[in-house]
Design a protein around this motif. Structure first.
Motif, PDB file in Angstrom:
ATOM      1  N   LYS A   1       0.819  -1.221   0.000  1.00 34.18           N
ATOM      2  CA  LYS A   1       0.000   0.000   0.000  1.00 34.18           C
ATOM      3  C   LYS A   1       0.850   1.268   0.000  1.00 34.18           C
ATOM      4  O   LYS A   1       0.652   2.191   0.801  1.00 34.18           O
ATOM      5  CB  LYS A   1      -0.971   0.012   1.186  1.00 34.18           C
ATOM      6  N   VAL A   2       1.833   1.305  -0.895  1.00 32.82           N
ATOM      7  CA  VAL A   2       2.684   2.489  -1.013  1.00 32.82           C
ATOM      8  C   VAL A   2       1.961   3.494  -1.915  1.00 32.82           C
ATOM      9  O   VAL A   2       1.527   3.125  -3.027  1.00 32.82           O
ATOM     10  CB  VAL A   2       4.051   2.126  -1.637  1.00 32.82           C
ATOM     11  N   ASP A   3       1.831   4.719  -1.453  1.00 35.10           N
ATOM     12  CA  ASP A   3       1.158   5.763  -2.226  1.00 35.10           C
ATOM     13  C   ASP A   3       1.805   5.900  -3.619  1.00 35.10           C
ATOM     14  O   ASP A   3       3.033   5.852  -3.747  1.00 35.10           O
ATOM     15  CB  ASP A   3       1.287   7.088  -1.453  1.00 35.10           C
ATOM     16  N   ALA A   4       0.951   6.072  -4.641  1.00 29.79           N
ATOM     17  CA  ALA A   4       1.449   6.050  -6.027  1.00 29.79           C
ATOM     18  C   ALA A   4       2.537   7.091  -6.264  1.00 29.79           C
ATOM     19  O   ALA A   4       3.549   6.811  -6.924  1.00 29.79           O
ATOM     20  CB  ALA A   4       0.288   6.259  -6.988  1.00 29.79           C
TER      21      ALA A   4
ATOM     22  N   ARG B   1       5.669   6.110  -4.449  1.00 28.65           N
ATOM     23  CA  ARG B   1       6.196   4.929  -5.120  1.00 28.65           C
ATOM     24  C   ARG B   1       7.003   5.338  -6.353  1.00 28.65           C
ATOM     25  O   ARG B   1       8.109   4.850  -6.590  1.00 28.65           O
ATOM     26  CB  ARG B   1       5.027   4.032  -5.534  1.00 28.65           C
TER      27      ARG B   1
END
Lengths: 236, 528
Positions: A103-106, A109
């Motif tokens: 769930k790494v923020d886009a 990321r």
């Protein structure tokens, strides 16, 4: 950050790790060395939740990998000794897969992928399927995938195998940076010079038991690590 | 020479016995052997049944047609089976680097590959051809020479199948190596090849069937399909010349292929493995998705990247869709046939459709090999912060995605064709969904109990693994039992009620599968 308490693991009747205890503090790089078959990979695979074990406990940031597996896994990353990753995916798809799972923020990321892929000179290859990568490229991709979710604890099994000198140098820098920011690293290796230069703490395992453990200065004394290792592991 | 023999033994063992040597448990090994023996007996029985049916249907000299027909069927199926495996075994084998680095001559290596590959074809020919040869001999009282000739045909008939499939695999491998998504291209080309084989055999049957009498049919077979046509003629009529000509038709192309393959083995493998493309990827905007979607997409990409996996599991949806569309376009002739059938049968059309859908759905299981196919990558999903239930859900969801849209579309088309009422339509749609769920759940359970991670070729897992065989044959047996029971009760129970019972039965199975996966499956997965 990592606490291994009375850990034992058997395969059938054969006990491969026996009553192992060690602690990795925050901001520490911990080297784990031993001969082939000593129990390093078994210990590492148990830490990251791949193997179940019958005795003892392993705590990650105070949480048990047995009882709170998800919470433990969310804050650590693991890089195995063999870069066996999904060969049908492209490099960028693999990184996105890992990013989605953690769930790494886009936006974050994207920044981190760009930063690490540029550092390891892999950006131009990210659109290719992993099957076309060399061993070293797969190894670099695994390192990037481990770093993009900003783990508090990084577990590495023989991380320098297959890396070119420049990539090995960058990895060492990144390991130090992660620990300077409060993270911890536990890694196994056969390259004793790396342990000497990089680690704060070291443990030597033989036949499933720790035979010495302490700060790198304590363990080495006035000898080289190679001399200490050979002396201890040859001694019956 | 000893190197060569060792290589042949090793590779043959790897190809033939890969399905039962994956487990250390003696109980599971015994169960595996028992199941394999059961399958061998079942396949021999089915093949014999077809031969006997044909032999009983024909009389006098016309009985020759039974042997020609079974030989044609064997040839076509051998070609398809060989096409499935030749790419992995002959050209794309993962042991290529290791074997080429060893002090083994290229000729010994190539010969060992081909011989071990042929041995697998003999295994198939044992079921497809041998019962027909023996039964024809027994029915028509043939001499010893006939049986010797039959043995010769058994030995040489797989050869042209191997050559043809290998040549196609070579072309497919060469073309696909120039594409980024070479597995996808390779899958598409292989599907085209399989369709061409079946289309070709259909055309041959049409050509042969256009003859005015049986003798002309046989003459056409001998003319257009000399591989077996001339050999069968030689065996039946005692014509040595025909037999030898047929033998040469099989052996000569194989010999030429062996020579060609041996001479260009390294070049072919180097070309297929090595290709260079400009590296110019630019990082673009990244989209975020949920962990379940990420797992599902990973499963989908894994699925479509493996040709043998797709071909082994997609034929159910392809057949149901193809048959429905075909039925819709042939409405008039189909209705004419329907009008000929007794009304008690046509009134039960929904049940017949349900049985067909159940059979096609249980035959299209992707989960029975999805755990094993993780192989060396199993560490990834085991070390990720995802619950085992989520991993299972992604694997089941892929199977449902492949089955449910095709099944539902087929049911809608067939409902339109046969003017089914709304209750029957809804019950059929529900039946497709619950059967698909059972197929996926049961496949996963079987794979958890019979996992196989030490595979070299994906074919071993997808086609020859114990989990795959148990799941497919288990599904076949279940659909057989349901069909048997349906025939018994079909006239006594109203159609919607019977469809409802079928739905409830599969819902019960779904619940059992779900409970098993939750209570036992999660623990089994953690032990892997």
């Amino acid at each position: 950050m990592l606490e291994i308490k009375n850990f034992s693991k058997s395969y059938g009747d054969k006990k491969v790790v026996d009553n192992l205890n060690l602690t990795v503090e925050n901001g520490e790089i911990f080297g784990f060395i031993g001969h082939n078959g000593a129990g390093k990979t078994t210990t590492i695979k148990s830490i990251v939740g791949i193997l179940e074990f019958e005795a003892g406990d392993i705590l990650i940031d105070g949480k048990s990998i047995k009882n709170d597996e998800m919470a433990c896994k969310r804050i650590m990353a693991y890089i195995p000794d063999n870069p066996d990753i999904y060969e049908s995916l492209t490099g960028i798809r693999y990184l996105n897969f890992i990013g989605d799972i953690y769930k790494v923020d886009a936006r974050l990321r994207e920044t981190l992928i760009r930063q690490y892929a540029d550092a390891f000179e892999l950006t131009a290859n990210l659109g290719d399927v992993i099957a076309s990568y060399s061993h070293g490229m797969k190894q670099k991709l695994m390192i990037i995938s481990a770093l993009i979710h900003q783990p508090k604890l990084l577990i590495l099994d023989e991380p320098f195998v297959g890396l070119d000198p420049k990539a090995a140098h960058i990895l060492k820098q990144l390991m130090r940076e992660l620990c300077d920011q409060g993270g911890s690293i536990f890694f196994s290796t056969h390259v004793l010079e790396v342990v000497e230069k990089l680690c704060d703490h070291v443990a030597i395992i033989k036949n499933g038991s720790i035979i010495t453990e302490g700060s790198i200065d304590q363990v080495m004394g006035d000898q080289s690590l190679e001399e200490v290792f050979l002396e201890l592991t040859d001694h019956e | 020479m000893s190197n060569f023999i060792n290589l042949v033994k090793l590779q043959t063992r790897n190809l033939l016995f890969s399905s039962i040597r994956h487990t250390r448990s003696k109980g599971k090994q015994a169960a595996g052997m028992g199941f394999l023996a059961f399958m061998v007996v079942t396949l021999l029985a089915v093949s014999s049944f077809y031969s006997i049916t044909l032999l009983n249907a024909l009389q006098g000299e016309e009985r020759q047609l039974a042997l020609y027909t079974m030989a044609l069927a064997a040839f076509v199926l051998l070609l398809v089976f060989a096409a499935y495996n030749s790419g992995n075994h002959l050209f794309g084998s993962k042991d290529y680097d290791l074997l080429r680095s060893m002090p083994i001559s290229k000729t010994a290596l190539v010969a060992s590959k081909l011989l071990s590959f042929l041995s697998l074809q003999y295994f198939y020919a044992l079921f497809l051809l041998m019962p027909a040869i023996l039964l024809y001999g027994l029915f028509t009282g043939q001499s010893l020479l006939y049986y010797l000739g039959g043995l010769g045909m058994f030995l040489v008939l797989p050869m042209p199948a191997v050559v043809l499939s290998a040549l196609f695999s070579l072309v497919i491998g060469y073309v696909s190596s120039h594409f980024k998504y070479k597995n996808l291209v390779s899958n598409l080309l292989m599907m085209i090849f399989i369709v061409l084989v079946f289309f070709g055999s259909f055309m041959i049957q049409t050509l042969v069937g256009s003859a005015v009498d049986v003798q002309e049919v046989i003459r056409n077979m001998q003319l257009y399909l000399p591989f077996f046509g001339l050999m069968v003629k030689g065996m039946i009529e005692g014509s040595l010349m025909s037999y030898l000509l047929g033998l040469l038709c099989n052996v000569l192309p194989f010999v030429f292929f062996v020579v060609f393959f041996a001479r260009h083995f390294t070049t072919i493998n180097s070309r297929l493995r090595g290709s260079y493309r400009e590296k110019n990827y630019k990082l673009a905007k990244i989209k975020q998705s949920s962990s379940f979607k990420a797992l599902l997409m990973k499963e989908a990409r894994r699925y479509f990247a493996c040709g043998i996996y797709v071909m082994n599991t997609a034929f159910g949806p392809v057949i149901m869709l193809g048959a429905s569309v075909f039925a819709l376009f042939s409405k008039q002739s189909l209705m004419a046939i329907m009008n000929e059938l007794p009304p008690e049968l046509t009134s039960q059309i929904s049940v017949i459709l349900a049985l067909g859908m159940i059979f096609l759905i249980v035959m299209s299981c992707t989960t029975n090999s999805s755990i094993s196919l993780e192989g060396r990558h199993l560490w990834i999903i085991k070390s990720l912060p995802v619950r085992t239930e989520e991993i299972f859900a992604a694997k089941i969801a892929l199977n449902l995605m492949i089955l449910i849209p095709a099944a539902m579309l087929s049911v809608l088309l067939l409902a339109l064709l046969f003017s089914l009422n709304i209750a029957e339509l809804l019950l059929l749609l529900l039946l497709c969904a619950v059967t698909a769920f059972f197929t996926a759940g049961f496949g996963l359970i079987v794979n958890l109990n019979f996992p196989r991670f030490d595979w070299v070729s994906e074919t071993t897992v997808v086609k020859q693994s114990m989990a795959c065989m148990i799941s497919i044959f288990g599904g076949m047996i279940l659909s057989g039992i349901i069909a048997f029971i349906s025939i018994q009760v079909i006239g006594n129970t109203p159609v919607p009620v019977y469809l409802l019972i079928l739905n409830l039965f599969f819902i019960l199975l779904d619940v059992v599968c779900l409970l098993y996966l939750k209570k036992v499956g999660v623990a089994q997965f953690k032990q892997l």
